[in-house]
Design an enzyme around this catalytic site. Structure first.
Site, mmCIF file in Angstrom:
data_model
loop_
_atom_site.group_PDB
_atom_site.id
_atom_site.type_symbol
_atom_site.label_atom_id
_atom_site.label_comp_id
_atom_site.label_asym_id
_atom_site.label_seq_id
_atom_site.Cartn_x
_atom_site.Cartn_y
_atom_site.Cartn_z
ATOM 1 N N ASP A 40 43.922 36.064 43.973
ATOM 2 C CA ASP A 40 42.663 36.700 43.389
ATOM 3 C C ASP A 40 42.017 37.685 44.422
ATOM 4 O OD1 ASP A 40 40.602 35.281 41.056
ATOM 5 O OD2 ASP A 40 39.689 36.391 42.719
ATOM 6 N N ILE A 41 41.524 38.584 43.886
ATOM 7 C CA ILE A 41 40.668 39.603 44.743
ATOM 8 C C ILE A 41 39.442 39.112 45.321
ATOM 9 C CG2 ILE A 41 39.279 40.681 42.768
ATOM 10 C CD1 ILE A 41 40.326 43.429 43.645
ATOM 11 N N ASN A 95 38.935 28.712 33.095
ATOM 12 C CA ASN A 95 37.502 29.117 32.652
ATOM 13 C C ASN A 95 38.106 29.497 31.164
ATOM 14 O OD1 ASN A 95 36.105 28.445 34.997
ATOM 15 N ND2 ASN A 95 36.602 30.366 35.743
ATOM 16 N N GLN A 102 34.237 32.487 32.371
ATOM 17 C CA GLN A 102 35.314 33.464 31.925
ATOM 18 C C GLN A 102 34.887 34.911 32.015
ATOM 19 O OE1 GLN A 102 37.944 32.596 28.623
ATOM 20 N NE2 GLN A 102 39.198 34.417 28.941
ATOM 21 N N HIS A 108 44.452 32.787 31.967
ATOM 22 C CA HIS A 108 44.737 32.758 33.409
ATOM 23 C C HIS A 108 44.360 31.536 33.662
ATOM 24 C CE1 HIS A 108 40.695 34.693 33.163
ATOM 25 N NE2 HIS A 108 40.425 34.081 34.588
ATOM 26 N N HIS A 110 43.404 29.441 37.411
ATOM 27 C CA HIS A 110 43.209 29.705 38.825
ATOM 28 C C HIS A 110 43.809 28.532 39.579
ATOM 29 C CE1 HIS A 110 39.332 32.245 38.400
ATOM 30 N NE2 HIS A 110 39.440 31.794 36.983
HETATM 31 P P1 5GP Z 1 37.625 34.147 35.260
HETATM 32 O O1 5GP Z 1 35.875 34.463 35.813
HETATM 33 O O2 5GP Z 1 37.660 35.029 34.158
HETATM 34 O O3 5GP Z 1 37.961 33.032 35.114
HETATM 35 O O4 5GP Z 1 38.502 34.896 36.408
HETATM 36 C C1 5GP Z 1 38.864 36.066 36.814
HETATM 37 C C2 5GP Z 1 39.113 36.161 38.141
HETATM 38 O O5 5GP Z 1 39.837 37.652 38.209
HETATM 39 C C3 5GP Z 1 38.048 36.291 39.133
HETATM 40 O O6 5GP Z 1 38.477 35.023 40.102
HETATM 41 C C4 5GP Z 1 38.073 37.524 39.789
HETATM 42 O O7 5GP Z 1 37.766 37.602 41.075
HETATM 43 C C5 5GP Z 1 39.612 37.791 39.466
HETATM 44 N N1 5GP Z 1 39.652 39.514 39.395
HETATM 45 C C6 5GP Z 1 38.960 40.323 38.740
HETATM 46 N N2 5GP Z 1 39.514 41.607 38.971
HETATM 47 C C7 5GP Z 1 40.490 41.317 39.661
HETATM 48 C C8 5GP Z 1 41.603 42.390 40.232
HETATM 49 O O8 5GP Z 1 41.590 43.471 39.990
HETATM 50 N N3 5GP Z 1 42.537 42.061 40.877
HETATM 51 C C9 5GP Z 1 42.503 40.752 41.148
HETATM 52 N N4 5GP Z 1 43.945 40.319 41.856
HETATM 53 N N5 5GP Z 1 41.789 39.696 40.765
HETATM 54 C C10 5GP Z 1 40.798 40.016 40.016
#
Ligand code: 5GP
Ligand code: ZN
Length: 122
Positions: A40-41, A95, A102, A108, A110
């Site tokens: 994760d970034i 999420n 989300q 995805h 985590h």
């Molecule tokens: P969500 O909030 O949808 O459950 O998780 C999305 C995740 O994607 C977040 O934890 C966010 O930090 C990660 N993320 C968003 N953009 C990027 C990206 O460009 N590269 C990577 N490696 N992770 C990303």
């Protein structure tokens, strides 16, 4: 969800489809024929890896209904990531929906570990 795409086809407007296609760089830790795992970034724990299906499904609920064996692949890969990072304990989070946090609409998991994790989560 009515009218929701559930055929797994890639979407031009999807960040994670672009990572799968190699159009956006990511620190990939594992890849199978059906999944990609990358860091994760914005990590929330020493290990914070996202495991995604290569095919596009908007969230875990759509994935589980449309492609249950692919959902199982994500869980298997979660364990493989944990093994590679030598995690005895870890958390898998999907999420699902904006109210649950989300932000990327490509299913995805985590994988979080490497520190104590509180329960209940925030
Ligand atoms: P969500 O909030 O949808 O459950 O998780 C999305 C995740 O994607 C977040 O934890 C966010 O930090 C990660 N993320 C968003 N953009 C990027 C990206 O460009 N590269 C990577 N490696 N992770 C990303
Ligand atoms: Zn996608």
């Amino acid at each position: 969800m009515a009218g929701e795409q559930a055929d797994g086809a890639p979407r031009d407007d999807c960040l994670f489809c672009k990572i799968v296609a190699g159009q956006i760089p990511a620190t990939i830790v594992r890849e199978t024929t059906t999944t990609v795992a990358f860091r994760d970034i914005n990590p929330q724990a020493p290990t914070h890896v996202l495991v995604i299906p290569k095919a596009h499904y908007r969230d875990a609920a759509v994935l589980a209904t449309a492609a249950p064996s692919l959902a199982a692949d994500l869980l298997r890969e979660a364990q493989a990531v944990a093994d590679e990072d030598k995690l005895e304990s870890y958390r898998i989070v999907f999420n699902t929906g904006s109210g649950a946090g989300q932000t990327v609409w490509h299913a995805h998991a985590h994988i979080l570990g490497g520190r104590g994790l509180q329960w209940p989560p925030g």
